[in-house]
Design an enzyme around this catalytic site. Structure first.
Site, PDB file in Angstrom:
ATOM      1  N   SER A 121       0.817  -1.214   0.000  1.00 43.76           N
ATOM      2  CA  SER A 121       0.000   0.000   0.000  1.00 43.76           C
ATOM      3  C   SER A 121       0.848   1.260   0.000  1.00 43.76           C
ATOM      4  O   SER A 121       0.335   2.355  -0.225  1.00 43.76           O
ATOM      5  CB  SER A 121      -0.905   0.014   1.231  1.00 43.76           C
ATOM      6  OG  SER A 121      -0.129   0.164   2.407  1.00 43.76           O
TER       7      SER A 121
ATOM      8  N   GLY B 216       2.498   1.936   2.804  1.00 46.81           N
ATOM      9  CA  GLY B 216       2.664   2.135   4.235  1.00 46.81           C
ATOM     10  C   GLY B 216       3.720   1.222   4.821  1.00 46.81           C
ATOM     11  O   GLY B 216       4.216   0.297   4.168  1.00 46.81           O
ATOM     12  N   VAL B 217       4.040   1.461   6.084  1.00 52.13           N
ATOM     13  CA  VAL B 217       5.102   0.696   6.737  1.00 52.13           C
ATOM     14  C   VAL B 217       4.691  -0.746   7.004  1.00 52.13           C
ATOM     15  O   VAL B 217       5.532  -1.652   6.993  1.00 52.13           O
ATOM     16  CB  VAL B 217       5.541   1.403   8.040  1.00 52.13           C
ATOM     17  CG1 VAL B 217       4.411   1.432   9.062  1.00 52.13           C
ATOM     18  CG2 VAL B 217       6.772   0.725   8.634  1.00 52.13           C
TER      19      VAL B 217
ATOM     20  N   CYS C 153     -13.699  -3.405   0.036  1.00 50.16           N
ATOM     21  CA  CYS C 153     -12.428  -3.477  -0.683  1.00 50.16           C
ATOM     22  C   CYS C 153     -11.708  -4.787  -0.386  1.00 50.16           C
ATOM     23  O   CYS C 153     -11.205  -5.457  -1.290  1.00 50.16           O
ATOM     24  CB  CYS C 153     -11.552  -2.289  -0.311  1.00 50.16           C
ATOM     25  SG  CYS C 153      -9.918  -2.300  -1.102  1.00 50.16           S
TER      26      CYS C 153
ATOM     27  N   CYS D  48      -9.427   6.035   1.321  1.00 48.22           N
ATOM     28  CA  CYS D  48      -8.365   6.223   0.331  1.00 48.22           C
ATOM     29  C   CYS D  48      -8.817   6.983  -0.907  1.00 48.22           C
ATOM     30  O   CYS D  48      -8.027   7.703  -1.510  1.00 48.22           O
ATOM     31  CB  CYS D  48      -7.754   4.880  -0.058  1.00 48.22           C
ATOM     32  SG  CYS D  48      -8.850   3.792  -1.013  1.00 48.22           S
TER      33      CYS D  48
END
Length: 349
Positions: free
Chosen positions: A8, A10-11, A99, A194
């Protein structure tokens, strides 16, 4: 083992990939392009333009192949259009549930299988084998648990899904990311929907369905007109803030009436329910249980849950809680737990 990792930007997902690489797996990174962001601002969401670049940078650091999958049409059909329709019709949708069920763990999982691979994500959740079946279980860090959004996963999906960070605390995820040299190790967490890159959900709905948005009255449960509003799509059952009403006692949204464009408000007790129906129920085990089951029921992500009983009824069910809960909003997910295990869930009616 070959693993397709949903990155995504992200971490969490990047760390999931790093852990799999460290274990020696054949890792492939993929990000989903879910909308046209040509005019989008940078925000604390996932899957936006900057997030795609962050995912690409993480893949480059890990020296793994990286691809971007354009799922705009599918995402629009399965997530955005139902999201707008629900708000216009007075419901409160949960796009992350849609999603996960209809895009990430459907479309992406099919691509992973075509490659002879498993699918991994950065979700905080765990999969265990229990009695010859797969169980979806809460994350090791209760504060980060994301199983509420994953109740739609069945046995076939859980068989081929990996959650590498499911046992880790957030601080440990960041530590692993820093050790791996990931450029997004300290990236802020995503907080927004998002695909809502400007304004809020209400603004998004008004822009997408201007002909369906109507101003109307805010009324008490006794029918007294207390104020006006510019659309039921800007409210949710149980809401207290943002009503713009003066008075000695707090008021909460009790129900939304899109047909009359009325927002009905009342006391906390009037905005609470201990019985409700659910539809589109999915049971992790596959078939619904043959009799009513005791479960802890969560009616929103941050809800701690309330003890209750779920009675299956065809593709739906009836839920009875031990105590009334405020803000049981139609359209939201009700998810059923037995200890740390997710039994299933459905949409609140």
């Amino acid at each position: 083992m070959r693993v397709l990792v949903a990155l995504s930007g992200g971490v969490d997902s990047s760390t999931a990939a790093a852990l799999l690489v460290a274990e020696g797996h054949d890792v492939i990174g993929v990000s989903m392009r879910v909308a046209d962001y040509s005019d989008a601002r940078r925000g604390r969401s996932c899957c936006a333009p900057d997030d795609l670049e962050d995912a690409r940078a993480a893949a480059r650091r890990l020296d793994i192949p990286f691809y971007v999958a354009n799922v705009e049409a599918r995402f629009r059909e399965r997530v955005i259009e139902p999201f707008v329709r629900d708000y216009v019709e007075g419901r409160t949708p949960n796009p992350c549930v849609a999603c996960n069920s209809d895009v990430k763990f459907d479309w992406l999982l099919a691509r992973a299988r075509a490659l002879g691979a498993k699918l991994a994500t950065g979700h905080y959740a765990r999969v265990e084998r229990r009695g010859g079946r797969f169980a979806l279980c809460r994350a090791g860090d209760p504060a980060k648990d994301q199983t509420y959004f994953l109740y739609g996963l069945g046995q076939e999906a859980l068989r081929d899904v990996l959650f590498p960070v499911g046992d880790l605390a957030k601080r440990d995820v960041r530590a692993v990311a820093a050790q791996a040299g990931l450029p997004n190790a300290e990236k802020a967490e995503s907080q927004e929907i998002c695909f809502v890159t400007q304004g809020d959900a209400g603004d998004f709905v008004a822009l997408r369905a201007p002909g369906s948005v109507r101003a109307g009255e805010i009324v008490s449960t006794a029918g007294e007109v207390l104020g006006r509003h510019d659309g039921v799509h800007r409210f949710t059952v149980g809401q207290r803030r943002g009503l713009g009403l003066a008075g000695p006692a707090p008021r909460y949204v009790v129900r939304l009436e899109p047909g009359t464009a009325r927002v009905v408000v009342g006391s906390a007790g009037e905005a609470s329910r201990d019985r409700f129906a659910v539809t589109e129920v999915r049971w992790i085990a596959g078939a619904p249980p043959p009799r009513p089951v005791a479960a802890r029921v969560k009616v929103r992500h941050r809800h701690e849950g309330e003890e209750g009983t779920v009675t299956p009824d065809g593709g739906g069910g009836q839920v009875r809680l031990a105590r009334p809960v405020r803000g049981v909003a139609p359209g939201q997910a009700a998810v059923f737990y037995d200890g740390d295990e997710v039994l299933g869930g459905g949409r609140i009616v």
